[in-house]
Enzyme design. Structure first.
Site, PDB file in Angstrom:
ATOM      1  N   THR A 117      -3.340   8.048  -3.286  1.00 37.89           N
ATOM      2  CA  THR A 117      -3.980   7.981  -1.637  1.00 37.89           C
ATOM      3  C   THR A 117      -4.512   9.336  -1.640  1.00 37.89           C
ATOM      4  OG1 THR A 117      -2.370   6.482  -1.914  1.00 37.89           O
ATOM      5  CG2 THR A 117      -3.175   7.871   0.226  1.00 37.89           C
ATOM      6  N   GLU A 142      -3.407   1.371  -3.484  1.00 39.95           N
ATOM      7  CA  GLU A 142      -2.206   0.772  -4.014  1.00 39.95           C
ATOM      8  C   GLU A 142      -0.880   0.572  -2.554  1.00 39.95           C
ATOM      9  OE1 GLU A 142       1.383   2.267  -3.619  1.00 39.95           O
ATOM     10  OE2 GLU A 142       0.898   3.926  -3.468  1.00 39.95           O
ATOM     11  N   PHE A 143      -0.656  -0.729  -3.080  1.00 39.06           N
ATOM     12  CA  PHE A 143      -0.074  -1.529  -1.114  1.00 39.06           C
ATOM     13  C   PHE A 143       1.503  -1.265  -1.858  1.00 39.06           C
ATOM     14  CE2 PHE A 143      -3.733  -2.023  -0.390  1.00 39.06           C
ATOM     15  CZ  PHE A 143      -4.504  -0.907   0.596  1.00 39.06           C
ATOM     16  N   LEU A 144       1.934  -0.402  -3.001  1.00 43.40           N
ATOM     17  CA  LEU A 144       3.786  -0.905  -3.125  1.00 43.40           C
ATOM     18  C   LEU A 144       4.717  -0.046  -2.607  1.00 43.40           C
ATOM     19  CD1 LEU A 144       2.120   0.200  -7.435  1.00 43.40           C
ATOM     20  CD2 LEU A 144       2.907  -2.383  -6.112  1.00 43.40           C
ATOM     21  N   LYS A 195      -5.967   2.106   3.143  1.00 38.39           N
ATOM     22  CA  LYS A 195      -5.120   2.777   2.324  1.00 38.39           C
ATOM     23  C   LYS A 195      -4.038   3.542   3.997  1.00 38.39           C
ATOM     24  CE  LYS A 195      -1.438   3.871   0.282  1.00 38.39           C
ATOM     25  NZ  LYS A 195      -0.445   2.986  -0.054  1.00 38.39           N
ATOM     26  N   PHE A 240       9.330  -3.966   9.708  1.00 37.52           N
ATOM     27  CA  PHE A 240       9.398  -3.329  10.019  1.00 37.52           C
ATOM     28  C   PHE A 240       9.154  -2.859  11.587  1.00 37.52           C
ATOM     29  CE2 PHE A 240       7.168  -0.060   6.934  1.00 37.52           C
ATOM     30  CZ  PHE A 240       7.450  -0.834   5.768  1.00 37.52           C
ATOM     31  N   GLY A 244      16.069   2.794  14.153  1.00 40.29           N
ATOM     32  CA  GLY A 244      17.243   3.912  12.563  1.00 40.29           C
ATOM     33  C   GLY A 244      16.850   5.622  13.513  1.00 40.29           C
ATOM     34  N   CYS A 251       5.576   8.633   1.005  1.00 37.71           N
ATOM     35  CA  CYS A 251       4.006   8.238   1.430  1.00 37.71           C
ATOM     36  C   CYS A 251       3.882   8.782   2.648  1.00 37.71           C
ATOM     37  CB  CYS A 251       3.820   6.555   0.731  1.00 37.71           C
ATOM     38  SG  CYS A 251       4.444   6.455  -0.811  1.00 37.71           S
ATOM     39  N   LYS A 254       3.377  11.839   3.849  1.00 38.76           N
ATOM     40  CA  LYS A 254       2.766  12.645   3.685  1.00 38.76           C
ATOM     41  C   LYS A 254       0.963  11.789   4.135  1.00 38.76           C
ATOM     42  CE  LYS A 254       1.228  11.960  -0.814  1.00 38.76           C
ATOM     43  NZ  LYS A 254       0.174  11.145  -0.574  1.00 38.76           N
TER      44      LYS A 254
END
Ligand code: UGA
Length: 424
Positions: A117, A142-144, A195, A240, A244, A251, A254
């Protein structure tokens, strides 16, 4: 086509295993010899469900030898770390170093596929700096999700391919032909923004629901019902919206800081994003306030903390809210007894055990003698614990703060706990 994945971290290993699992010949390089040795023995350097099995299936060649790999491969997936600097800016030094090596040593016609990223604008800047037109640069973010990375690899919502070279974009798309997902072709910078904006949007959603949860608590509404009712609106969606003690991980914190920094540099402050970062920074104090409201002060109090990883199904403790809570509780004079099913060893490297901080191997013994118990990560095994037994090991006032709204409030109250969730 011979593929090389550079970096055997959370993203690199899943990328290597995913591509190899799809039948590709993959070499995975990492500069840490101890990591490569582990991988050669079939052991994983971190916990990710299903990864070991997929790595075994794909027969990946693991090596530390970047130089010879650069000469013998044509496609280089860059999966190295992009940590935060203290001012929020993204540290691109590892990316720079690797891209420089590839541009200096790889064969003409090779491709750099950026999975790390990077701040939007980085790809074009690198291409200009490297000045070698015979190498093609592609952005393929990536979207892992950690803990679900294998399933996310094979069943993604979309695959983003950013390139100014149509032939290269086609070639990279072909690597994903075993995956049923829409492929979105863009220019490099748009791919980079997709991203960042995706992660930013998700954090805005989390911070939004956390603020609504805080309001629910004051007004006397129940955030579970409220989130359910909101989420059924298809335009909003139910994911989402779990209130909580805030988001953590390697990720979201940052990337949001990175985008906030970048937007300010361009004089285009992203106010919603900045607010979401602030809301998240404050959310953990709800837990501290709840502790104080019952215990008056934390000095000399014994508190059991459950869950150290930033979320369940991972041993990753980077920017886990649990640590922020531990630090505040220790500073306020409490003794903390911490338990996590798998992340305790990683946690000890960040905050070593001391006079007033112990890490327990036993979920029950961890609660012994504690006035309060804080649940910081919703590990599924916590639902299977005997909460009667846990309560029996604790002492008055049996305060239970469920920082993830994970436990059943009625059952917990029936066990004799003073139960408090977030907005419930
Ligand atoms: C996140 C994104 O979900 C991935 O799509 C992205 O690829 C990844 O970052 C990345 O940039 O590499 P991850 O950090 O693994 O993935 O974890 P998430 O499942 O997104 O959760 C992040 C944090 O948000 C966790 O602390 C979680 O507890 C919190 N969260 C999530 C909530 O508090 N409420 C929610 O409703 C959802």
């Amino acid at each position: 086509m011979k593929i090389c994945v550079i970096g055997a971290g959370y993203v690199g290993l899943v990328t290597a295993a995913g591509l190899a699992g799809g039948g590709k010949e993959v070499t995975c390089v990492d500069k840490l010899p101890e990591k490569i040795e582990l991988l050669k023995k079939g052991q994983m350097p971190f916990y990710e469900p299903g990864l070991k099995e997929l790595v075994e299936k794909g027969r990946i060649n693991f090596t530390c030898d970047l130089k010879s790999t650069l000469k013998s491969n044509q496609v280089f997936f860059v999966c190295v770390g992009t940590p935060s600097l203290t001012n929020g800016q993204i540290d691109l030094s590892q990316v720079h170093e690797i891209v420089k090596e590839i541009y200096a040593q790889a064969k003409d016609g090779s491709m750099v596929v950026m999975k790390s990223t990077v701040s939007p604008g980085t790809g074009l800047k690198l291409i200009r700096e490297m000045g070698r037109d015979s190498i093609v640069y592609v952005s393929n973010p990536e979207f892992l999700r950690e803990g679900q990375a294998i399933s996310d690899w094979f069943h993604p919502d979309r695959i983003i391919i950013g390139s100014s070279n149509q032939q290269a974009a086609k070639l990279i798309s072909a690597l994903y032909k075993n995956i049923d997902a829409p492929i979105v072709s863009t220019d490099i910078t748009s791919a980079e923004i997709i991203k960042y904006a995706s992660n930013a949007y998700l954090t805005v959603k989390v911070s939004f629901i956390n603020e609504i949860a805080n309001l629910c608590e004051l007004i006397g509404a129940n955030i579970d019902d409220v989130a359910h009712g909101i989420g059924l609106d298809k335009r909003i969606g139910s994911s989402f919206l779990k209130a909580g003690l805030g988001y953590g991980g390697s990720c979201f914190p940052k990337d949001t800081r990175g985008l906030d920094f970048l937007s300010a540099q361009y004089g285009c402050n992203l106010h919603l994003l900045s607010a979401s970062i602030r809301v998240n920074a404050n959310q953990k104090f709800r837990v501290i306030q709840k502790l104080l409201s019952v215990l008056s002060d934390l000095h000399g109090k014994r508190i059991a903390l459950y869950g150290l990883s930033f979320k369940p199904q991972t041993d990753d403790v980077r920017e886990s809210i649990a640590f922020e809570l531990i630090n505040i509780m220790l500073k306020e004079g409490a003794t903390v007894q911490a338990y996590d099913p798998i992340a305790a060893d990683n946690a000890k490297k960040i905050i070593p055990p001391g006079d007033r901080l112990t890490y327990s191997n036993d979920a029950y013994l961890n609660a012994q003698g504690c006035q309060a118990l804080v649940l910081a990560t919703e590990w599924p095994e916590f639902a299977k614990l005997s909460w009667e037994k846990l309560k029996g090991l604790m002492v008055d006032p049996y305060l239970l703060i469920d920082g993830r709204n994970f436990l059943d409030p009625h059952k917990m109250r029936a066990c004799g706990f003073q139960y408090q969730g977030i907005g419930r």
